[in-house]
Design a protein around this motif. Structure first.
Motif, PDB file in Angstrom:
ATOM      1  N   GLY A  16       0.800  -1.217   0.000  1.00 45.95           N
ATOM      2  CA  GLY A  16       0.000   0.000   0.000  1.00 45.95           C
ATOM      3  C   GLY A  16       0.831   1.265   0.000  1.00 45.95           C
ATOM      4  O   GLY A  16       0.321   2.340  -0.276  1.00 45.95           O
ATOM      5  N   VAL A  17       2.122   1.138   0.316  1.00 47.27           N
ATOM      6  CA  VAL A  17       3.006   2.303   0.354  1.00 47.27           C
ATOM      7  C   VAL A  17       4.418   1.831  -0.009  1.00 47.27           C
ATOM      8  O   VAL A  17       4.785   0.682   0.221  1.00 47.27           O
ATOM      9  CB  VAL A  17       2.975   2.972   1.752  1.00 47.27           C
ATOM     10  N   SER A  18       5.175   2.732  -0.611  1.00 43.96           N
ATOM     11  CA  SER A  18       6.543   2.404  -1.011  1.00 43.96           C
ATOM     12  C   SER A  18       7.432   2.243   0.224  1.00 43.96           C
ATOM     13  O   SER A  18       7.430   3.098   1.113  1.00 43.96           O
ATOM     14  CB  SER A  18       7.107   3.507  -1.902  1.00 43.96           C
ATOM     15  N   TRP A  19       8.191   1.176   0.269  1.00 46.36           N
ATOM     16  CA  TRP A  19       9.087   0.943   1.403  1.00 46.36           C
ATOM     17  C   TRP A  19      10.151   2.022   1.493  1.00 46.36           C
ATOM     18  O   TRP A  19      10.579   2.379   2.584  1.00 46.36           O
ATOM     19  CB  TRP A  19       9.774  -0.413   1.292  1.00 46.36           C
ATOM     20  N   ASP A  20      10.591   2.521   0.358  1.00 48.82           N
ATOM     21  CA  ASP A  20      11.649   3.524   0.350  1.00 48.82           C
ATOM     22  C   ASP A  20      11.207   4.794   1.067  1.00 48.82           C
ATOM     23  O   ASP A  20      11.968   5.378   1.840  1.00 48.82           O
ATOM     24  CB  ASP A  20      12.066   3.834  -1.089  1.00 48.82           C
ATOM     25  N   ALA A  21       9.990   5.213   0.838  1.00 50.55           N
ATOM     26  CA  ALA A  21       9.478   6.425   1.494  1.00 50.55           C
ATOM     27  C   ALA A  21       9.331   6.219   2.997  1.00 50.55           C
ATOM     28  O   ALA A  21       9.571   7.130   3.788  1.00 50.55           O
ATOM     29  CB  ALA A  21       8.133   6.815   0.883  1.00 50.55           C
ATOM     30  N   VAL A  22       8.948   5.027   3.385  1.00 49.45           N
ATOM     31  CA  VAL A  22       8.712   4.722   4.795  1.00 49.45           C
ATOM     32  C   VAL A  22      10.020   4.566   5.564  1.00 49.45           C
ATOM     33  O   VAL A  22      10.143   5.010   6.702  1.00 49.45           O
ATOM     34  CB  VAL A  22       7.855   3.437   4.914  1.00 49.45           C
ATOM     35  N   VAL A  23      11.000   3.938   4.934  1.00 48.03           N
ATOM     36  CA  VAL A  23      12.241   3.638   5.641  1.00 48.03           C
ATOM     37  C   VAL A  23      13.196   4.837   5.683  1.00 48.03           C
ATOM     38  O   VAL A  23      14.099   4.874   6.524  1.00 48.03           O
ATOM     39  CB  VAL A  23      12.927   2.396   5.039  1.00 48.03           C
ATOM     40  N   ALA A  24      13.001   5.831   4.851  1.00 47.41           N
ATOM     41  CA  ALA A  24      13.906   6.982   4.816  1.00 47.41           C
ATOM     42  C   ALA A  24      14.015   7.691   6.173  1.00 47.41           C
ATOM     43  O   ALA A  24      15.131   7.977   6.618  1.00 47.41           O
ATOM     44  CB  ALA A  24      13.481   7.951   3.715  1.00 47.41           C
ATOM     45  N   PRO A  25      12.911   7.984   6.868  1.00 46.47           N
ATOM     46  CA  PRO A  25      13.063   8.611   8.188  1.00 46.47           C
ATOM     47  C   PRO A  25      13.778   7.712   9.191  1.00 46.47           C
ATOM     48  O   PRO A  25      14.569   8.184  10.001  1.00 46.47           O
ATOM     49  CB  PRO A  25      11.620   8.867   8.641  1.00 46.47           C
ATOM     50  N   LEU A  26      13.534   6.408   9.118  1.00 42.26           N
ATOM     51  CA  LEU A  26      14.209   5.491  10.032  1.00 42.26           C
ATOM     52  C   LEU A  26      15.697   5.414   9.739  1.00 42.26           C
ATOM     53  O   LEU A  26      16.521   5.395  10.656  1.00 42.26           O
ATOM     54  CB  LEU A  26      13.586   4.088   9.936  1.00 42.26           C
ATOM     55  N   ALA A  27      16.046   5.360   8.474  1.00 46.07           N
ATOM     56  CA  ALA A  27      17.465   5.285   8.093  1.00 46.07           C
ATOM     57  C   ALA A  27      18.208   6.550   8.477  1.00 46.07           C
ATOM     58  O   ALA A  27      19.407   6.503   8.777  1.00 46.07           O
ATOM     59  CB  ALA A  27      17.590   5.015   6.603  1.00 46.07           C
ATOM     60  N   SER A  28      17.505   7.671   8.493  1.00 45.13           N
ATOM     61  CA  SER A  28      18.173   8.931   8.835  1.00 45.13           C
ATOM     62  C   SER A  28      18.535   9.027  10.315  1.00 45.13           C
ATOM     63  O   SER A  28      19.399   9.821  10.684  1.00 45.13           O
ATOM     64  CB  SER A  28      17.310  10.125   8.433  1.00 45.13           C
ATOM     65  N   ILE A  29      17.900   8.223  11.162  1.00 46.90           N
ATOM     66  CA  ILE A  29      18.235   8.269  12.596  1.00 46.90           C
ATOM     67  C   ILE A  29      19.185   7.160  13.008  1.00 46.90           C
ATOM     68  O   ILE A  29      19.688   7.172  14.118  1.00 46.90           O
ATOM     69  CB  ILE A  29      16.971   8.264  13.481  1.00 46.90           C
ATOM     70  N   GLY A  30      19.402   6.174  12.125  1.00 46.00           N
ATOM     71  CA  GLY A  30      20.366   5.120  12.460  1.00 46.00           C
ATOM     72  C   GLY A  30      20.169   3.880  11.620  1.00 46.00           C
ATOM     73  O   GLY A  30      19.059   3.548  11.210  1.00 46.00           O
ATOM     74  N   HIS A  31      21.289   3.209  11.383  1.00 45.93           N
ATOM     75  CA  HIS A  31      21.247   2.006  10.559  1.00 45.93           C
ATOM     76  C   HIS A  31      20.579   0.827  11.268  1.00 45.93           C
ATOM     77  O   HIS A  31      20.053  -0.069  10.621  1.00 45.93           O
ATOM     78  CB  HIS A  31      22.652   1.612  10.118  1.00 45.93           C
ATOM     79  N   VAL A  32      20.589   0.837  12.578  1.00 42.14           N
ATOM     80  CA  VAL A  32      19.934  -0.237  13.332  1.00 42.14           C
ATOM     81  C   VAL A  32      18.452  -0.295  12.986  1.00 42.14           C
ATOM     82  O   VAL A  32      17.884  -1.376  12.804  1.00 42.14           O
ATOM     83  CB  VAL A  32      20.127  -0.027  14.847  1.00 42.14           C
ATOM     84  N   TRP A  33      17.831   0.865  12.870  1.00 42.34           N
ATOM     85  CA  TRP A  33      16.396   0.924  12.571  1.00 42.34           C
ATOM     86  C   TRP A  33      16.118   0.471  11.141  1.00 42.34           C
ATOM     87  O   TRP A  33      15.091  -0.146  10.874  1.00 42.34           O
ATOM     88  CB  TRP A  33      15.855   2.325  12.834  1.00 42.34           C
ATOM     89  N   LEU A  34      17.037   0.754  10.248  1.00 43.98           N
ATOM     90  CA  LEU A  34      16.923   0.272   8.873  1.00 43.98           C
ATOM     91  C   LEU A  34      16.953  -1.252   8.841  1.00 43.98           C
ATOM     92  O   LEU A  34      16.123  -1.894   8.195  1.00 43.98           O
ATOM     93  CB  LEU A  34      18.048   0.852   8.020  1.00 43.98           C
ATOM     94  N   PHE A  35      17.883  -1.849   9.563  1.00 45.88           N
ATOM     95  CA  PHE A  35      17.991  -3.308   9.591  1.00 45.88           C
ATOM     96  C   PHE A  35      16.786  -3.951  10.283  1.00 45.88           C
ATOM     97  O   PHE A  35      16.321  -5.018   9.867  1.00 45.88           O
ATOM     98  CB  PHE A  35      19.295  -3.741  10.248  1.00 45.88           C
TER      99      PHE A  35
END
Length: 86
Positions: A60-79
């Motif tokens: 329902g939503v692009s993963w890239d748009a959703v994960v961008a804020p998480l990736a900006s605060i740390g790689h742990v959240w991306l993983f």
């Protein structure tokens, strides 16, 4: 009956990951003067985070748009997000 338990398990997984991601965003934005809109749009509170996670697994939503804020605060959240998707 099995469908009900599968839905309960899915809701529990959604809830736990929503708590993790929302708390990470709230902790990060607490240091800022204002909460940027791109954090609040997907991870503003627990129900919104649960909806975002549900939208991710149902296309329902692009993963890239959703994960961008998480990736900006740390790689742990991306993983952790990638682990949720897998």
């Amino acid at each position: 009956r099995s469908l009900v338990w599968a839905m309960v398990l899915m809701l529990m997984i959604l809830y736990v990951f929503a708590i993790l991601f929302t708390q990470a965003i709230v902790d990060h934005t607490a240091q800022l003067l204002a909460r940027p809109e791109y954090f609040v749009q997907y991870w503003g509170d627990i129900p919104r985070s649960m909806l975002t996670l549900f939208e991710c697994i149902t296309n329902g939503v692009s993963w890239d748009a959703v994960v961008a804020p998480l990736a900006s605060i740390g790689h742990v959240w991306l993983f952790l997000f990638i682990a949720y998707i897998c």
